[in-house]
Design a protein around this motif. Sequence first.
Motif, PDB file in Angstrom:
ATOM      1  N   VAL A 157      -8.334   5.200  -5.667  1.00  0.00           N
ATOM      2  CA  VAL A 157      -7.549   3.981  -5.434  1.00  0.00           C
ATOM      3  C   VAL A 157      -7.283   3.284  -6.765  1.00  0.00           C
ATOM      4  O   VAL A 157      -8.209   3.062  -7.552  1.00  0.00           O
ATOM      5  N   HIS A 204       0.833  -1.195   0.000  1.00  0.00           N
ATOM      6  CA  HIS A 204       0.000   0.000   0.000  1.00  0.00           C
ATOM      7  C   HIS A 204       0.874   1.255   0.000  1.00  0.00           C
ATOM      8  O   HIS A 204       1.827   1.358   0.778  1.00  0.00           O
ATOM      9  N   GLN A 216      -2.987   4.882  -3.512  1.00  0.00           N
ATOM     10  CA  GLN A 216      -4.062   5.817  -3.160  1.00  0.00           C
ATOM     11  C   GLN A 216      -3.616   7.216  -3.584  1.00  0.00           C
ATOM     12  O   GLN A 216      -2.704   7.798  -3.007  1.00  0.00           O
ATOM     13  N   ARG A 252      -1.173  -1.153  -4.413  1.00  0.00           N
ATOM     14  CA  ARG A 252      -2.379  -0.363  -4.142  1.00  0.00           C
ATOM     15  C   ARG A 252      -1.943   1.091  -3.968  1.00  0.00           C
ATOM     16  O   ARG A 252      -1.305   1.455  -2.984  1.00  0.00           O
TER      17      ARG A 252
END
Length: 250
Positions: free
Chosen positions: A97, A58, A116, A114
């Motif tokens: 996202v 992330h 963002q 991922r």
Amino acid sequence: MVPPGSVIISDWHLCKESKGYFNTILHKKRRKKFGQMCSTGLLESPVMPPHVSVDTVHYKVFMSGKGGVGKTALAARLAGRNLPSMHHETTGIETTVVYWPAKLRDSGRVLFFRLQLWDCGENALRRFDHLLPSCREQADAVLFLFSFIDRTSFDDLSNQTAKWNDPSVVKVVIGTKFDLFMHCDVSERDVKEFQETWNLPMLRMGGEVTDGLGDVAPILNCLAENLWHQECLMNTTAVRPCHQDCGTAL
């Protein structure tokens, strides 16, 4: 600046082997809208078959640039969403996202990135002092945007870049509206001189949109490659909370 293709396989999205992974972010050849409601509920993340184990990493990515350079449009492009029909100033913070699978060159391991994306309007940043600190907090990367048809946005790059002096933050420059060469205010010589001075990856994005992944792959691969490279550098001294050691599985 990480040499392109040295950390991940940059054309992996074109290989037959990658089809099963990219099918999890596509529906009828169009991108799935993660973080939004669909007919079956909230679509949160790609789902692989039970026998396939893939780790997800992330990252928070802040998009910086003057108003009108195309930050909101770029976020929509990278996520595979519809582009806004007309320009309007982003009134606060908007997040998008993006999931992107990539294969590491050395180990052959596949990761889901991922990303963002944080987008905030220029006027909103000026009016509300708390917005910029929120955008910068725990940011892993920043995209500096300028428009090839707006000279002032290019001249402002040095000022933007100088404000991000944290060596742990990945920095990438993206020039938008590259295909409008008849109205271009920024020359290739200007771009080359900036890149030589700041030693940052610089990518170009035009306005033509395709249904495939080819127009967004260079940007997403560049982000994934530089973020993972930085992750491994940081893990030589410490392991960040919410990220994995680059040599082990989650």
